[in-house]
Write a protein that holds these residues in place. Structure first.
Motif, PDB file in Angstrom:
ATOM      1  N   ASN A   1       0.829  -1.207   0.000  1.00 11.90           N
ATOM      2  CA  ASN A   1       0.000   0.000   0.000  1.00 11.90           C
ATOM      3  C   ASN A   1       0.859   1.250   0.000  1.00 11.90           C
ATOM      4  N   ARG A   2       2.130   1.095  -0.347  1.00  9.97           N
ATOM      5  CA  ARG A   2       3.037   2.232  -0.222  1.00  9.97           C
ATOM      6  C   ARG A   2       3.254   2.960  -1.541  1.00  9.97           C
TER       7      ARG A   2
ATOM      8  N   THR B   1      -7.361   0.347  10.332  1.00 11.52           N
ATOM      9  CA  THR B   1      -5.914   0.172  10.191  1.00 11.52           C
ATOM     10  C   THR B   1      -5.193   0.184  11.536  1.00 11.52           C
TER      11      THR B   1
ATOM     12  N   THR C   1      -0.554  -5.545  11.858  1.00  5.95           N
ATOM     13  CA  THR C   1       0.601  -4.898  11.251  1.00  5.95           C
ATOM     14  C   THR C   1       0.778  -3.489  11.790  1.00  5.95           C
TER      15      THR C   1
ATOM     16  N   GLN D   1       2.420  -0.217  10.751  1.00  6.79           N
ATOM     17  CA  GLN D   1       3.027   0.350   9.551  1.00  6.79           C
ATOM     18  C   GLN D   1       4.081   1.332   9.979  1.00  6.79           C
ATOM     19  N   TYR D   2       5.311   0.866  10.059  1.00  7.49           N
ATOM     20  CA  TYR D   2       6.340   1.454  10.876  1.00  7.49           C
ATOM     21  C   TYR D   2       6.554   2.968  10.820  1.00  7.49           C
TER      22      TYR D   2
ATOM     23  N   ASP E   1       4.838   5.337   9.954  1.00  7.55           N
ATOM     24  CA  ASP E   1       3.653   6.096  10.332  1.00  7.55           C
ATOM     25  C   ASP E   1       3.194   5.760  11.746  1.00  7.55           C
TER      26      ASP E   1
END
Lengths: 163, 358, 189
Positions: free
Chosen positions: B53-54, C40, C45, C47-48, C50
């Motif tokens: 998603n990046r 999210t 996970t 999301q590092y 962020d």
């Protein structure tokens, strides 16, 4: 169109003979099958074309290639001694056979009929093929089926240790 | 249609052909990259992950990672195109094409929507018009040719893992083609024709009053066999024997990189699309809207959308199955193909032949 | 010792595959939907860049040299930490402190340099244990990376100023320690 497919078929067949590498020869054979099936389409028989590809190119040749890969013989075996008599004999034989086949084809009534009346829009389909197989050619069809069955049983009997 | 033809200075038939080719090609090329995205995101969701998603357009627009496919494409173009020194160069170059072309060709006979009349001529939404005599045999023939891509790729790489993968895949595909053909023949028999247009027509209306008149419901066992065999033909898990991370690493495409690898990957998704389109046409009523017997009044675009919906849903099922089932063992695969699927489809065939006796 | 692997015999129902496959697909579908509907922030996970992981209590990350409220460094350059360090990554140079009009009236020593080589440090926390003044804490910052070796050599200034907020983790032994620790306020000037 005819020329394209004919050249494809002939070139494939020639390359098949001249190719030293077994797998590449097999692929050339597939090419020639494609050419032949193209010719079938031009002759108004797409069913035969499709079957040609499905059965010959898609199944039998794949199995042949499979076996070649299984044996995995990468190096070509050179001929031990050159045999000039056999070579020229084979060329002569091919010439004679080719001439005979050409004469035979040229003299056949089907070709004359085709020349008089080229293929029209109505092409062979599965219906007419099935009708033909199960009425006019029933005996041949059954015999062929029986032969294949016998071959299959024979193969199984050969392979299986204790039946 | 006439206006388009006059714009292009060609006959309506040629113009329509161009439109169809563009449509079919655009369909495949337009759906395959999003499919890779769906595969990666879907698998991530199934495994409680997040997935790519990046990647972002201009560093800002992320759109749930959809741009990842684009980024991958660009990356593939810029990677070094390496041909291993011991590979057979000609065949090594040929193999991705051999894998890719059949995947594209299979679409040629699939009708993607209702045929319609315009200016006195009937236009069909399949590349080959009905009555060509080839009918459903064409995708099967093309599907049979699909093995060559794998076989040639495997052999030309001159790598033992690749050869093992290619051999397994070819044996598998040939085996599963038998059961597949018998299942298809049952459809031909019941329809009384083997043209995809006829097959789609035969599936309109209702079955038993409550179900759509699709062959899924009329021939559930045939459908099962066909469905499973399609997975084998498309080389998808649980039948992706061309690969196998645990035993033979990447299998047949182990030596491939850059754009050639991308082409092989695209071919895989092309096969999924083709398989979905085939299943849709044969068993799910093609472009027909369920329960509707007469499609005469329904706009063409609606039938096209119905077809598209079915195909994409099936593609998602392909992805879903992949991330649910592990790979079969090789003997189990052969066992399933020859001892289970083949008898089932043969029984299916005999049953419908018996019902059709005059 | 060898382990005897029991061969699982499938019942005929399982050997049909179809049902088992359907059940399996149900499981994956459930996971799919669950993950899809989870916001999210609540997914597994992290999301590092962020989002950052909440480090547990007592995590030993980058050191901080503590200061009193008025800004004076607590460290008295006693070399206890340097001695205790098993990786020998701390190097201190002491200096005499003479500015009596400013703060630390009764302390004579303070570190002139206080270097920790983060490439050698094993984050064992021995320095923290050894410190009599409670001046060095291992806190929750684990993002220690640099482009060269030199910048992994943290100096006094880095160690004092890396943490923006004054207090990271609650002291696990605070209850016992607090009476002994001289608070700056209790000292009369």
């Amino acid at each position: 169109m005819f020329l394209t497919f004919a050249i494809l078929a002939l070139a494939g067949a020639l390359a098949l003979l001249l190719q030293k590498n077994a797998i590449e020869a097999g692929l050339c054979m597939a090419l020639s099958f494609l050419g032949v099936s193209g010719l079938f389409v031009l002759l108004g028989n797409p069913v035969a074309a499709a079957l040609q590809i499905i059965v010959y190119a898609g199944a039998i040749l794949i199995l042949v290639l499979f076996v070649i890969m299984l044996l995995n013989s990468h190096e070509e075996e050179p001929a031990e001694v050159s045999r000039p008599i056999q070579r020229w004999g084979s060329v002569a034989l091919v010439a004679v056979l080719g001439l005979g086949a050409f004469r035979l084809l040229n003299g056949s009534p089907a070709l004359a009929e085709l020349a008089a009346k080229p293929v029209t829009g109505a092409s062979t389909n599965l219906h007419s093929l099935g009708d033909m197989l199960f009425s006019q050619h029933l005996l041949g069809f059954e015999v062929a089926g029986f032969l294949l069955l016998a071959a299959m049983i024979g193969a199984v009997a050969l392979v299986k240790k204790n039946l | 249609m006439e206006t388009l033809a006059s714009l292009l200075h060609t006959s309506p038939a040629t113009a329509w052909m161009a439109v169809k080719v563009l449509m079919a090609f655009g369909l495949i090329m337009g759906i395959a990259p999003p499919l890779t995205w769906a595969e990666r995101r879907g698998s991530a969701m199934i495994q409680d992950r997040i997935g790519p998603n990046r990647a972002a357009l201009f560093g800002k627009i992320r759109i749930l990672g959809l741009v990842q496919a684009l980024a991958d494409g660009v990356k593939f173009f810029f990677k070094e195109d390496l041909v291993p020194p011991h590979a057979n160069k000609r065949l090594f170059w040929l193999a991705p094409l051999l894998a890719f072309v059949p995947a594209m060709l299979g679409f040629a006979v699939i009708p993607m929507g209702r045929s319609f009349l315009s200016g006195g001529t009937e236009y069909h939404l399949s590349l080959l018009d009905p009555g060509n005599g080839m009918g459903m045999l064409f995708p099967m023939a093309v599907g049979a040719m699909a093995v060559y891509g794998i076989l040639v790729a495997a052999w030309s790489s001159n790598n033992k893992w690749a050869i093992l993968g290619g051999m397994r895949a070819s044996a598998q595909m040939v085996s599963y083609e038998v059961g597949l053909s018998l299942a298809v023949i049952a459809i031909f028999m019941v329809t009384g024709g083997y043209d995809p247009h006829e097959i789609v027509k035969a599936q309109q209306g209702t079955f038993l009053g409550v179900l759509p008149n699709w062959y899924v419901f009329r021939q559930p066992f045939g459908f099962l066999v066909f469905f499973v065999c399609m997975f084998a033909e498309a080389n998808r898990l649980p039948f992706d024997f061309a690969e196998g991370e645990s035993e033979i690493v990447a299998g047949f495409h182990i030596e491939y990189g850059s754009m050639k690898f991308a082409l092989i990957g695209l071919a895989e998704y092309g096969h999924i699309l083709g398989a979905s389109a085939l299943i849709t046409t044969m068993y799910l009523g093609g472009w027909g809207i369920p329960f509707v017997a007469d499609h005469g009044q329904i706009p063409v675009i609606v039938t096209f959308l119905v077809f598209l919906t079915k195909v994409i849903a099936l593609c998602l099922v392909f992805i879903w199955v992949r991330w649910t089932l592990p790979r079969f063992r090789y003997d189990q695969l052969m066992n399933l193909g020859w001892k289970k699927l083949l008898p089932i489809s043969m029984a299916n065939l005999l049953y419908f032949a018996y019902r059709m006796r005059g | 010792m060898g382990v005897l692997v029991k061969k699982v015999e499938l019942t005929w129902w399982e050997r049909l595959y179809v049902v088992s496959v359907a059940i399996g697909m149900g499981v994956t579908f459930k996971h799919f939907i669950k993950q899809l509907l989870t916001p999210t922030s609540k997914r597994y996970t992290i999301q590092y860049p962020d989002m950052k992981k909440e480090m547990p209590k007592g995590y030993r990350g980058l050191h901080e040299l503590k200061r009193f409220e008025d800004g004076a460094i607590k460290c008295v350059a006693c070399f206890m930490c340097q001695e205790a360090c098993p990786a020998r990554c701390i190097s201190i140079e002491a200096e005499e402190f003479s500015e009596l009009n400013f703060t630390q009236g009764f302390e004579e020593k303070r570190p002139a340099t206080f270097k920790i080589d983060m490439l050698r440090c094993i984050f064992c926390g021995m320095c923290e244990e050894a410190c009599p003044k409670d001046a060095i804490w291992l806190r929750d910052n684990y993002e220690l990376a640099a482009y060269d070796r030199l910048s992994m050599n943290f100096g006094k200034w880095d160690l004092i100023n890396t943490y923006a907020e004054p207090d990271g983790k609650a002291r696990l032994t605070q209850a016992e320690e607090s009476p002994m620790t001289p608070s700056r306020r209790t000292v009369a000037l």
